[in-house]
Write a protein that holds these residues in place. Structure first.
Motif, PDB file in Angstrom:
ATOM      1  N   LYS A   1     -34.285  10.311 -15.552  1.00  0.00           N
ATOM      2  CA  LYS A   1     -33.657  10.314 -16.878  1.00  0.00           C
ATOM      3  C   LYS A   1     -32.619  11.421 -16.963  1.00  0.00           C
ATOM      4  O   LYS A   1     -31.529  11.226 -17.518  1.00  0.00           O
ATOM      5  CB  LYS A   1     -34.724  10.477 -17.975  1.00  0.00           C
TER       6      LYS A   1
ATOM      7  N   HIS B   1     -32.601  11.924 -26.752  1.00  0.00           N
ATOM      8  CA  HIS B   1     -33.807  11.663 -27.550  1.00  0.00           C
ATOM      9  C   HIS B   1     -34.846  10.919 -26.709  1.00  0.00           C
ATOM     10  O   HIS B   1     -36.039  11.238 -26.757  1.00  0.00           O
ATOM     11  CB  HIS B   1     -33.472  10.859 -28.797  1.00  0.00           C
ATOM     12  N   GLU B   2     -34.380   9.925 -25.939  1.00  0.00           N
ATOM     13  CA  GLU B   2     -35.297   9.198 -25.042  1.00  0.00           C
ATOM     14  C   GLU B   2     -35.891  10.151 -24.012  1.00  0.00           C
ATOM     15  O   GLU B   2     -37.085  10.083 -23.700  1.00  0.00           O
ATOM     16  CB  GLU B   2     -34.552   8.068 -24.338  1.00  0.00           C
TER      17      GLU B   2
ATOM     18  N   ARG C   1     -28.506   9.868 -28.073  1.00  0.00           N
ATOM     19  CA  ARG C   1     -29.622   8.902 -28.029  1.00  0.00           C
ATOM     20  C   ARG C   1     -30.363   8.986 -26.692  1.00  0.00           C
ATOM     21  O   ARG C   1     -31.602   8.948 -26.644  1.00  0.00           O
ATOM     22  CB  ARG C   1     -29.115   7.483 -28.275  1.00  0.00           C
TER      23      ARG C   1
ATOM     24  N   THR D   1     -38.687  12.403 -25.451  1.00  0.00           N
ATOM     25  CA  THR D   1     -39.968  11.691 -25.536  1.00  0.00           C
ATOM     26  C   THR D   1     -40.621  11.591 -24.167  1.00  0.00           C
ATOM     27  O   THR D   1     -41.823  11.866 -24.013  1.00  0.00           O
ATOM     28  CB  THR D   1     -39.766  10.294 -26.153  1.00  0.00           C
TER      29      THR D   1
END
Length: 164
Positions: free
Chosen positions: A27, A126-127, A123, A130
């Motif tokens: 990520k 944000h992913e 965005r 998490t």
């Protein structure tokens, strides 16, 4: 003793308590790629903006690309701290499928394109937050929280310029 001239970088297992370092590193690599791509697109606007908004956009994008450049190093180093290799080829760092800012477009279109990219990266952060939290990785979560805040601020500033 190892011949240090033959040492090649590679992924390693780290034991820091992060439960899914590979997924977090993947990520981060995605966010790094998006950040590097935005860095190039911000330079594109910085160099090619014309018209009454020239000075303001030129100065804002100079500040933004400096911040983005520093962020690429931070993201890459976090990937390495997680035991994985950071992407380093142009193909891995640039989104060749994404449309550019179209230097021949008007100032408002160029600014809006940058704003959209900052929002997309926010965005993605944000992913990543998490994922990092679910993986027991508060260091990456904190770093991505700061990255998201930077992208949200940049998007707000660009949005405010394009509204006029």
């Amino acid at each position: 003793m190892k011949d240090l001239r033959t040492v090649t970088p590679g992924a390693v297992k780290v034991k820091t308590g992060v439960e899914a370092p590979e997924a977090v590193a993947e990520k981060l690599a995605e966010i790094l790629s998006g950040t590097y791509d935005l860095l190039i697109r911000t330079h594109e606007v910085h160099w090619n903006i014309e018209g009454p908004m020239f000075y303001g956009v030129h100065m804002l994008t100079e500040t933004q690309y400096g911040e983005l450049f520093a962020a690429t190093d931070e993201l890459a180093e976090r990937i390495r701290a997680l035991g994985h290799l950071a992407p380093a080829t142009p193909g891995a760092l640039l989104d060749t499928d994404a449309k550019g800012t179209k230097a021949k477009a008007g100032a408002a279109a160029m600014i809006t394109a940058l704003k959209d990219r900052h929002e997309a990266l926010s965005r993605a952060c944000h992913e990543g937050i998490t994922l990092a939290e679910d993986s027991g990785d508060p260091v990456t979560a904190d770093m991505l929280t700061a990255r998201s805040a930077a992208h949200e601020k940049a998007a707000w500033m660009l949005r405010s310029m394009a509204a006029g």
